[in-house]
Design a protein around this motif. Structure first.
Motif, mmCIF file in Angstrom:
data_model
loop_
_atom_site.group_PDB
_atom_site.id
_atom_site.type_symbol
_atom_site.label_atom_id
_atom_site.label_comp_id
_atom_site.label_asym_id
_atom_site.label_seq_id
_atom_site.Cartn_x
_atom_site.Cartn_y
_atom_site.Cartn_z
ATOM 1 N N UNK A 1 0.860 -1.175 0.000
ATOM 2 C CA UNK A 1 0.000 0.000 0.000
ATOM 3 C C UNK A 1 0.899 1.228 0.000
ATOM 4 N N UNK A 2 0.464 2.295 -0.682
ATOM 5 C CA UNK A 2 1.295 3.492 -0.820
ATOM 6 C C UNK A 2 0.515 4.733 -0.399
ATOM 7 N N UNK A 3 1.187 5.576 0.386
ATOM 8 C CA UNK A 3 0.700 6.916 0.703
ATOM 9 C C UNK A 3 1.809 7.901 0.333
ATOM 10 N N UNK A 4 1.415 9.097 -0.041
ATOM 11 C CA UNK A 4 2.392 10.109 -0.432
ATOM 12 C C UNK A 4 2.243 11.361 0.417
ATOM 13 N N UNK A 5 3.360 12.055 0.614
ATOM 14 C CA UNK A 5 3.374 13.383 1.218
ATOM 15 C C UNK A 5 3.760 14.374 0.117
ATOM 16 N N UNK A 6 3.383 15.613 0.277
ATOM 17 C CA UNK A 6 3.684 16.610 -0.742
ATOM 18 C C UNK A 6 5.194 16.751 -0.926
ATOM 19 N N UNK A 7 5.614 17.188 -2.107
ATOM 20 C CA UNK A 7 7.034 17.331 -2.440
ATOM 21 C C UNK A 7 7.690 18.306 -1.471
ATOM 22 N N UNK A 8 8.818 17.891 -0.924
ATOM 23 C CA UNK A 8 9.527 18.718 0.054
ATOM 24 C C UNK A 8 10.174 19.913 -0.633
ATOM 25 N N UNK A 9 9.918 21.090 -0.096
ATOM 26 C CA UNK A 9 10.544 22.310 -0.615
ATOM 27 C C UNK A 9 11.919 22.472 0.021
ATOM 28 N N UNK A 10 12.963 22.137 -0.700
ATOM 29 C CA UNK A 10 14.307 22.242 -0.154
ATOM 30 C C UNK A 10 14.818 23.663 -0.295
ATOM 31 N N UNK B 1 12.219 25.808 -4.404
ATOM 32 C CA UNK B 1 10.980 26.148 -3.710
ATOM 33 C C UNK B 1 9.737 25.792 -4.522
ATOM 34 N N UNK B 2 9.898 25.535 -5.819
ATOM 35 C CA UNK B 2 8.754 25.222 -6.663
ATOM 36 C C UNK B 2 9.229 24.470 -7.903
ATOM 37 N N UNK B 3 8.250 23.919 -8.651
ATOM 38 C CA UNK B 3 8.599 23.190 -9.859
ATOM 39 C C UNK B 3 7.365 22.920 -10.692
ATOM 40 N N UNK B 4 7.563 22.215 -11.811
ATOM 41 C CA UNK B 4 6.472 21.963 -12.745
ATOM 42 C C UNK B 4 5.787 20.623 -12.515
ATOM 43 N N UNK B 5 6.139 19.926 -11.443
ATOM 44 C CA UNK B 5 5.528 18.640 -11.142
ATOM 45 C C UNK B 5 4.817 18.737 -9.800
ATOM 46 N N UNK B 6 3.741 17.970 -9.636
ATOM 47 C CA UNK B 6 3.006 17.946 -8.371
ATOM 48 C C UNK B 6 2.958 16.527 -7.844
#
Length: 443
Positions: free
Chosen positions: A367-376, A380-385
């Motif tokens: 089973x898989x759960x995801x957390x939002x992409x970490x802003x290092x 701070x941002x990108x074109x993928x979600x």
């Protein structure tokens, strides 16, 4: 090295910086440092060693200091500006470390994955055999004035490891990572080829890696792996819930049977790398085996906690190859339990570059759960979600966070593996507390 000066670390709470500071303290040098006021786990060792720490300020910089600057801080940092005004010597972290290791028999552990675990295993084993100073990428550093060996983790990012000229180089693998810097896997391999070219005694390379099989170096290359095509190889492998046992053949001769209390095939390979370099240095096989068998791991690498019947694992895995290895290790250690993966991607550039590979590796979990992409700090941002990754996984995936942990509360006799290089460990800690609160009868 100068014991008359005080070494001032700009960014002392960084994992590599704090480890280096502890090494200098252990070797008898005067050390202080500065950083932001926020608490970091690396402070524990520094505080225990009595290292003075202060918040960033130009006033911290006084005549007589030698400055060691963390790579996260630009030349325009106020402390570095003041240091230049005073004419103080300034070293970047990797340049200073490269200078420091010249006085030892040095063993640098590199590779795209497994550096920290392998360096930890090397340090644990070698420190029982000879005086040793060592630096591990999880923030662990130890210095000994009588040391004649130095073990260190050597990072390939921005080719920083080209500041080192070690006696021995262990290279665990070559893979495409850090797409914000490297342009291709060929670019990554060229960096490792350059690194191997700076080694003075021998390169110990993983023979299971197709790129490393093409490696050229001015010193002997010893390959380790799972078959006789390697110089050093493991056979008669038994993987159990207690770890892995295997026979080792070294240059055609039986060396001995070894046990490592760690899980996954990758940890057998890590052990072979350590066995190889220590055998080349003349240490007896039985002494190596005795100390390998007592290794307890490193921070945030397959760190296990139990709450009632629920097992919680925290792991630094942040690349598809590492996720596969962590799930493989979980299934070896807990063959009768479901593996629930909770993954937090780290950096937008890595996520978009390896999106399909991330989905493929996560599909190995039950089973898989995801957390939002970490802003290092780098991105701070990108074109993928995170939804782009969720859409590629072969099951319905829910997005969780520290404020939304309820989907995980249903699990009881399972293993939940939190993976990522951001702050997913804090999400794991929050979950553990909430789970214990909602299930008081399991404690």
């Amino acid at each position: 090295m100068d014991k008359a000066t005080t070494y001032h670390f700009v960014g002392i709470k960084g994992s590599g910086m704090s480890a280096l500071a502890l090494i200098l303290v252990g070797e008898g040098y005067k050390v202080q440092g500065s950083d932001v006021g926020k608490y970091f786990f690396t402070q524990q060792g520094l505080e225990a060693a009595g290292v003075p720490m202060m918040e960033f300020s130009a006033d911290n910089i006084q005549p007589g200091l030698t400055i060691i600057a963390g790579n996260a801080f630009g030349d325009d940092h106020e402390e570095l500006v003041r240091a230049r005004e005073l004419g103080l010597p300034i070293y970047r972290y990797h340049h200073f470390l490269g200078k420091l290791i010249k006085g030892y028999t040095s063993i640098a552990v590199s590779g795209c994955h497994g550096k920290t675990s392998t360096t930890g295993l090397l340090a644990h084993t070698l420190k029982h055999l000879a005086p040793l100073s060592y630096l591990i990428g999880d923030g662990t550093g130890y210095g000994q004035e009588s040391a004649n060996y130095f073990g260190l983790e050597a990072c390939e990012y921005r080719r920083h490891f080209l500041s080192y000229e070690p006696d021995y180089a262990i290279i665990t693998n070559v893979d495409f990572d850090h797409p914000d810097y490297f342009t291709s896997i060929e670019d990554v391999f060229s960096a490792f080829t350059s690194f191997a070219g700076q080694t003075t005694k021998a390169v110990i390379a993983c023979g299971e890696d197709a790129y490393l099989r093409q490696l050229e170096a001015p010193v002997p290359v010893y390959y380790y792996g799972f078959d006789s095509n390697s110089t050093v190889y493991a056979t008669n492998i038994e993987r159990t819930q207690d770890g892995s046992d295997f026979d080792v053949t070294f240059e055609g001769k039986f060396l001995g049977r070894f046990h490592v209390p760690t899980y996954g095939k990758h940890n057998i390979l890590n052990a072979l790398a350590v066995i190889t370099v220590l055998t080349l240095e003349g240490f007896p096989a039985d002494a190596i085996a005795q100390n390998l068998a007592t290794f307890t791991g490193v921070k945030r690498r397959f760190s296990v906690k139990t709450v009632g019947d629920l097992t919680i694992i925290d792991d630094y895995a942040h690349h598809p190859s590492e996720i596969k290895a962590t799930i493989d290790a979980t299934k070896q250690r807990y063959p009768d339990k479901r593996c629930i993966a909770v993954f937090q991607p780290h950096t937008f550039s890595r996520t978009v570059a390896l999106l399909n590979e991330f989905a493929e590796s996560l599909n190995l979990a039950d089973q898989v759960y995801l957390c939002d992409i970490f802003n290092s700090a780098r991105e701070q941002s990108g074109e993928v979600t995170i939804q782009d990754l969720a859409a590629l996984i072969d099951q319905e995936v829910e997005i969780i966070s520290s404020e939304h942990l309820s989907p995980l509360m249903q699990y009881k006799d399972d293993v939940i593996v939190f993976m990522g290089a951001g702050d997913v460990d804090k999400i794991a800690q929050r979950f553990e507390k909430e789970y214990a609160r909602l299930h008081p009868n399991v404690l």
